[in-house]
Design a protein around this motif. Structure first.
Motif, mmCIF file in Angstrom:
data_model
loop_
_atom_site.group_PDB
_atom_site.id
_atom_site.type_symbol
_atom_site.label_atom_id
_atom_site.label_comp_id
_atom_site.label_asym_id
_atom_site.label_seq_id
_atom_site.Cartn_x
_atom_site.Cartn_y
_atom_site.Cartn_z
ATOM 1 N N THR A 107 0.784 -1.113 0.068
ATOM 2 C CA THR A 107 0.021 0.086 0.107
ATOM 3 C C THR A 107 0.893 1.123 0.167
ATOM 4 O OG1 THR A 107 -0.106 0.270 2.371
ATOM 5 C CG2 THR A 107 -2.007 -1.182 1.220
ATOM 6 N N LEU A 108 1.924 1.132 -0.449
ATOM 7 C CA LEU A 108 3.058 2.233 -0.130
ATOM 8 C C LEU A 108 3.066 3.269 -1.411
ATOM 9 C CD1 LEU A 108 6.240 0.927 1.580
ATOM 10 C CD2 LEU A 108 3.739 1.437 2.558
ATOM 11 N N SER A 109 1.703 3.590 -1.777
ATOM 12 C CA SER A 109 1.656 4.369 -2.952
ATOM 13 C C SER A 109 2.308 5.984 -2.831
ATOM 14 C CB SER A 109 0.116 4.432 -3.614
ATOM 15 O OG SER A 109 -0.314 5.185 -2.400
ATOM 16 N N LYS A 110 2.509 6.352 -1.791
ATOM 17 C CA LYS A 110 3.136 7.699 -1.436
ATOM 18 C C LYS A 110 4.668 7.765 -1.204
ATOM 19 C CE LYS A 110 -1.149 9.170 0.662
ATOM 20 N NZ LYS A 110 -1.820 9.998 1.879
ATOM 21 N N LEU A 111 5.165 6.390 -1.333
ATOM 22 C CA LEU A 111 6.587 6.567 -1.046
ATOM 23 C C LEU A 111 7.602 7.216 -2.049
ATOM 24 C CD1 LEU A 111 8.489 4.994 1.234
ATOM 25 C CD2 LEU A 111 8.965 3.184 -0.808
ATOM 26 N N LYS A 112 8.387 7.864 -1.553
ATOM 27 C CA LYS A 112 9.126 8.990 -2.346
ATOM 28 C C LYS A 112 10.759 8.470 -2.323
ATOM 29 C CE LYS A 112 6.213 12.957 -2.741
ATOM 30 N NZ LYS A 112 5.071 12.508 -1.972
ATOM 31 N N VAL A 113 11.200 8.110 -0.931
ATOM 32 C CA VAL A 113 12.562 8.079 -0.545
ATOM 33 C C VAL A 113 12.648 6.386 0.136
ATOM 34 C CG1 VAL A 113 14.358 8.470 0.962
ATOM 35 C CG2 VAL A 113 13.055 10.488 -0.087
ATOM 36 N N LEU A 114 13.530 5.845 -0.652
ATOM 37 C CA LEU A 114 13.549 4.458 -0.074
ATOM 38 C C LEU A 114 15.311 4.165 -0.049
ATOM 39 C CD1 LEU A 114 12.976 1.456 0.678
ATOM 40 C CD2 LEU A 114 13.021 0.986 -1.992
ATOM 41 N N ALA A 115 15.868 3.942 1.257
ATOM 42 C CA ALA A 115 17.322 3.790 1.480
ATOM 43 C C ALA A 115 17.379 2.419 2.044
ATOM 44 C CB ALA A 115 17.751 4.980 2.353
ATOM 45 N N VAL A 116 17.889 1.491 1.442
ATOM 46 C CA VAL A 116 18.213 0.294 1.937
ATOM 47 C C VAL A 116 19.773 -0.114 1.683
ATOM 48 C CG1 VAL A 116 15.736 -0.733 1.619
ATOM 49 C CG2 VAL A 116 17.481 -0.826 -0.322
ATOM 50 N N TYR A 117 20.496 0.935 1.728
ATOM 51 C CA TYR A 117 21.840 0.803 1.604
ATOM 52 C C TYR A 117 22.587 -0.247 2.792
ATOM 53 C CZ TYR A 117 22.179 4.484 4.917
ATOM 54 O OH TYR A 117 22.348 5.131 6.036
ATOM 55 N N GLU A 118 23.793 -0.781 2.262
ATOM 56 C CA GLU A 118 24.427 -1.508 3.066
ATOM 57 C C GLU A 118 24.014 -2.392 4.178
ATOM 58 O OE1 GLU A 118 27.294 1.319 4.968
ATOM 59 O OE2 GLU A 118 27.867 2.327 3.067
ATOM 60 N N THR A 119 23.030 -3.095 3.576
ATOM 61 C CA THR A 119 22.414 -4.036 4.320
ATOM 62 C C THR A 119 22.528 -5.412 3.778
ATOM 63 O OG1 THR A 119 20.303 -3.977 2.815
ATOM 64 C CG2 THR A 119 20.493 -2.404 4.885
ATOM 65 N N SER A 120 22.056 -6.594 4.255
ATOM 66 C CA SER A 120 22.265 -7.815 3.641
ATOM 67 C C SER A 120 20.749 -8.379 2.843
ATOM 68 C CB SER A 120 22.599 -8.980 4.280
ATOM 69 O OG SER A 120 23.997 -8.677 4.833
ATOM 70 N N LEU A 121 19.909 -7.333 2.727
ATOM 71 C CA LEU A 121 18.828 -7.332 2.097
ATOM 72 C C LEU A 121 19.018 -7.630 0.571
ATOM 73 C CD1 LEU A 121 16.820 -4.691 3.754
ATOM 74 C CD2 LEU A 121 16.393 -6.973 4.356
ATOM 75 N N SER A 122 17.965 -8.682 0.031
ATOM 76 C CA SER A 122 17.915 -8.942 -1.420
ATOM 77 C C SER A 122 16.544 -8.548 -1.828
ATOM 78 C CB SER A 122 18.328 -10.429 -1.523
ATOM 79 O OG SER A 122 19.665 -10.700 -1.196
ATOM 80 N N PHE A 123 16.413 -7.940 -3.154
ATOM 81 C CA PHE A 123 15.192 -7.660 -3.805
ATOM 82 C C PHE A 123 14.919 -8.932 -4.500
ATOM 83 C CE2 PHE A 123 15.901 -3.410 -2.799
ATOM 84 C CZ PHE A 123 14.526 -2.423 -3.303
ATOM 85 N N HIS A 124 13.723 -9.395 -4.233
ATOM 86 C CA HIS A 124 13.074 -10.509 -5.029
ATOM 87 C C HIS A 124 11.572 -10.094 -5.345
ATOM 88 C CE1 HIS A 124 15.803 -14.069 -4.498
ATOM 89 N NE2 HIS A 124 16.333 -13.475 -3.526
ATOM 90 N N VAL A 125 11.555 -9.533 -6.481
ATOM 91 C CA VAL A 125 10.219 -9.252 -7.029
ATOM 92 C C VAL A 125 10.098 -9.855 -8.356
ATOM 93 C CG1 VAL A 125 10.212 -6.986 -5.728
ATOM 94 C CG2 VAL A 125 11.235 -7.078 -8.071
ATOM 95 N N ASN A 126 8.912 -9.994 -8.888
ATOM 96 C CA ASN A 126 8.529 -10.498 -10.289
ATOM 97 C C ASN A 126 9.147 -9.666 -11.226
ATOM 98 O OD1 ASN A 126 7.012 -11.023 -12.654
ATOM 99 N ND2 ASN A 126 5.956 -12.431 -11.476
ATOM 100 N N SER A 127 9.828 -10.256 -12.485
ATOM 101 C CA SER A 127 10.391 -9.383 -13.564
ATOM 102 C C SER A 127 9.402 -8.209 -13.980
ATOM 103 C CB SER A 127 10.872 -10.208 -14.485
ATOM 104 O OG SER A 127 9.733 -11.085 -15.075
ATOM 105 N N ASN A 128 8.074 -8.625 -14.138
ATOM 106 C CA ASN A 128 7.117 -7.562 -14.540
ATOM 107 C C ASN A 128 6.410 -6.761 -13.573
ATOM 108 O OD1 ASN A 128 5.511 -9.480 -13.625
ATOM 109 N ND2 ASN A 128 4.578 -9.896 -15.488
ATOM 110 N N TRP A 129 6.958 -6.672 -12.154
ATOM 111 C CA TRP A 129 6.542 -5.965 -11.314
ATOM 112 C C TRP A 129 6.291 -4.507 -11.503
ATOM 113 C CZ3 TRP A 129 9.263 -3.254 -6.981
ATOM 114 C CH2 TRP A 129 8.589 -2.685 -5.743
ATOM 115 N N THR A 130 5.043 -3.833 -11.351
ATOM 116 C CA THR A 130 4.972 -2.426 -11.138
ATOM 117 C C THR A 130 4.761 -1.854 -10.052
ATOM 118 O OG1 THR A 130 4.067 -2.532 -13.539
ATOM 119 C CG2 THR A 130 3.684 -0.635 -12.345
ATOM 120 N N PRO A 131 5.804 -1.202 -9.411
ATOM 121 C CA PRO A 131 5.306 -0.634 -7.989
ATOM 122 C C PRO A 131 4.232 0.275 -7.840
ATOM 123 C CG PRO A 131 7.829 -0.512 -8.683
ATOM 124 C CD PRO A 131 6.793 -0.908 -9.889
#
Length: 667
Positions: free
Chosen positions: A358-382
């Protein structure tokens, strides 16, 4: 005739109301200001130092109610407000020219009806806040922030019993002996004490928490510590909506009384050495719009209860190295969230579409220097349109993230060291042309940029697999770092291409590539250059005279090429040069006189060339010199003993340490 008497009585009332409305709506029809207050304002001005004729309208001939920064009552024509804050608080050049200083005259006491006094963003040179201000009983608002006051805060301010706004923040060494006086300000709604030293007042919390009307409290950088809150289990802030305790030294867990402040909308606890886990009780602050906990020592997981803070717009948890676990999926419920910063933590696991449901208003995303991995569908539309994405050292690869194509509002993108091992998509460079900063360094991204015109203000593609001829640049590019790639061909198509607009390029780093040919005599087209690094290529020929036209040049690195000839005297025009690295070439002749006279130089690296002659004694005049490497040349004579007097060289780098020779780019 029975109704005539009421009409006769009503007519004067209508006339009276009409005259009052006329007075309120036409203040210019009123009489001039009070004579006593006119003279008081002039005496107040005379005690000030007033630059640039700022208060030129303050004269005996002028109605003081028409003077700059003066507001009078529409009815009584008595002075009620003085707006003397510096109007240019964000523009330093204008700020200096409009800064008031000098003395604060007691003539202010003659302004009996003054309810508003603003002296912010001036410079009173460390003078004490006048204690007589505590006798100005009509004051409702007093703003002395950023005004250069120093010394002890006068307790007489506690006499201002009707004050609703008090800001003493960010001055020049203000401190309090105690805060007992603050409790007398029972109508206070706003209290700004940022950077006021409160460490002498152990009971600060008791003093401020009993003010029933207080809604905004700023105590950033006040030298508060854990010994000043441990004795109090509850704080009676019944109206508090804004609390800033950032940049103190609490070094403890978040005190439980904070979770009882259920009316809070803004809470900042950043940079405090808070430790322990972030309690699930944070979910009790249901009206929170901004939660800033960054730069602390929290450990453990992010509480899932944060997902119940339905009004939350800003969530900052970055730079808490010991925060671990996975990113709670409950964050995906924060439909009002605009800022999400969780970088610089030990978070692990996957980031999926669920986290952004539901994060339709998100403007700033900072996930730098973590061990997180993006796993999203190749045709994902945020659901969002980001403006700022900082995901360096967070895994987004190996494929180039296709969902970026849907983001049309980005001005900052950092995907450096994110595990991408792919070719830049065909859509990327056209899509990227509207972004101000892009950082893609330290990946394995490939592609041919020879047909690309770059329009990005700051672009870092270093340490990738790009190849082919050099790209073309628009005049908007300020920083271009394409070092450590496989670019080939000559440099002349890049630097000799004329444009109609003046180039803004300041930093050019093409080191560690496979460029060949000569440097070309076209450097006059790039007058803004401050840093040039063309080291470790296959360049040949002489240094062209046009490099001497780069009068803003701070750093010139041409090391490890096949350049030869004398160093041109035109480089002596580079009056602010701090670093010159010409090592591992075939330069010859004597060390130029301008080098040993350029007192701005901190690094001189001329090793492995064919220089001859003596080491000039004038080199000892370079008092800022930290690195001098003349090894492996054909120099003769003795080493000047005066080199021992250059103290800045005492802790110089070890042999072969090239990192210290690279000037900072500041981007």
């Amino acid at each position: 005739m029975r109704n005539s008497r009421p009409m006769i009585l009503l007519f004067p009332l209508v006339c009276f109301l009409s005259s009052i409305i006329s007075i309120l709506c036409e203040p210019n029809t009123l009489g001039v200001c009070n004579e006593k207050e006119k003279h008081a304002l002039l005496r107040f001005k005379q005690a000030l130092s007033v630059p640039n004729n700022r208060l030129s309208s303050w004269s005996m001939d002028e109605d003081c109610c028409r003077r700059e920064a003066v507001r009078c009552s529409n009815v009584s024509r008595r002075v009620v407000e003085l707006h003397l804050g510096n109007p240019y608080d964000t523009d330093y050049e204008f700020y200096i020219n409009f800064t008031l200083g000098g003395e604060i005259s007691p003539a202010l006491l003659e302004l009996e009806f003054l309810s508003y006094l603003n002296l912010s963003w001036n410079n009173f040179g460390g003078r004490s806040i006048p204690s007589f201000l505590g006798s100005m009983g009509s004051l409702r608002s007093l703003d002395l922030s950023y005004a250069g006051f120093g010394g002890v805060v006068p307790h007489q301010l506690g006499n201002l019993s009707t004050l609703s706004h008090l800001d003493l923040g960010d001055n020049n060494g203000l401190y309090v002996e105690n805060l007992h006086w603050i409790s007398h300000l029972s109508f206070l709604k706003y209290l700004g004490l940022g950077s006021v030293d409160l460490h002498r007042e152990v009971h600060w919390l008791e003093s401020v928490s009993i003010i029933p009307s207080l809604s905004e409290l700023y105590l950033s950088g006040c030298r508060l510590d854990r010994n000043m809150v441990s004795s109090l289990g509850y704080a009676n802030f019944t109206s508090l909506t804004f609390l800033d305790l950032s940049e103190n030294n609490f070094n403890q867990e978040i005190p439980n009384w904070l979770f009882n402040l259920t009316s809070l909308a803004i809470l900042s606890l950043s940079d405090n050495q808070f430790k322990g886990q972030i309690s699930e009780s944070i979910g009790q602050l249901k009206y929170l719009e901004s939660l800033d906990l960054d730069l602390n020592s929290f450990h453990g997981p992010i509480p899932t209860s944060i997902g119940s803070l339905s009004s939350l717009r800003y969530l900052l948890l970055d730079e808490n190295l010991l925060i671990n676990g996975t990113l709670p999926t409950s964050l995906g419920l924060l439909s009002n969230l605009e800022y999400l910063r969780v970088g610089g933590t030990s978070l692990t696991g996957n980031i999926s579409e669920v986290h952004f449901t539901t994060l339709s208003k998100l403007k700033v995303l900072a996930v730098y220097e973590t061990s997180l991995s993006f796993h999203v569908n190749s045709n994902w539309t945020p659901p969002f349109q980001l403006e700022f994405l900082e995901a360096n050292s967070c895994k987004l690869g190996p494929k180039f993230p296709a969902w970026l194509k849907t983001q049309n509002s980005l001005f900052y993108l950092d995907l450096s060291n994110s595990g991408i091992m792919d070719t830049t998509p065909k859509w990327f460079w056209k899509w990227a042309s509207s972004i101000q900063q892009i950082h893609l360094s330290d990946n394995q991204i490939s592609g041919d940029l020879s047909q690309v015109v770059l329009n990005i203000t700051i672009l870092d593609l270093s340490s990738n697999c790009f190849s082919g001829r050099l790209p073309r640049l628009s005049s908007n590019v300020v920083v271009l770092n394409i070092a450590n790639n496989s670019f080939s061909g000559q440099i002349s198509p890049l630097i000799c291409r004329k444009t109609n607009e003046r180039s803004k390029l300041e930093v050019l780093d093409i080191s560690n590539n496979a460029l060949s040919g000569e440097l070309s005599n076209c450097w006059m087209h790039w007058p803004s250059l401050t840093h040039i690094n063309l080291g470790s290529n296959n360049l040949s020929g002489e240094i062209p005279n046009s490099m001497g036209s780069l009068v803003a040049l701070n750093a010139l690195s041409l090391h490890n090429n096949s350049l030869y000839g004398d160093i041109p005297s035109s480089l002596g025009n580079c009056k602010v040069l701090r670093l010159i690295n010409l090592s591992d070439n075939r330069f010859l002749g004597i060390i130029p006189r301008w080098i040993v006279e350029r007192t701005t130089l901190t690094v001189i690296h001329l090793r492995s060339n064919k220089f001859t002659g003596d080491i000039p004694r004038k080199i000892c005049q370079l008092s800022s010199l930290t690195v001098l490497n003349l090894a492996n040349n054909s120099l003769s004579g003795t080493i000047p003993k005066c080199l021992n007097n250059i103290s800045s060289m005492a802790a110089g780098p070890v042999e072969g340490d090239f990192n210290v020779l690279e000037a900072d780019y500041d981007y």
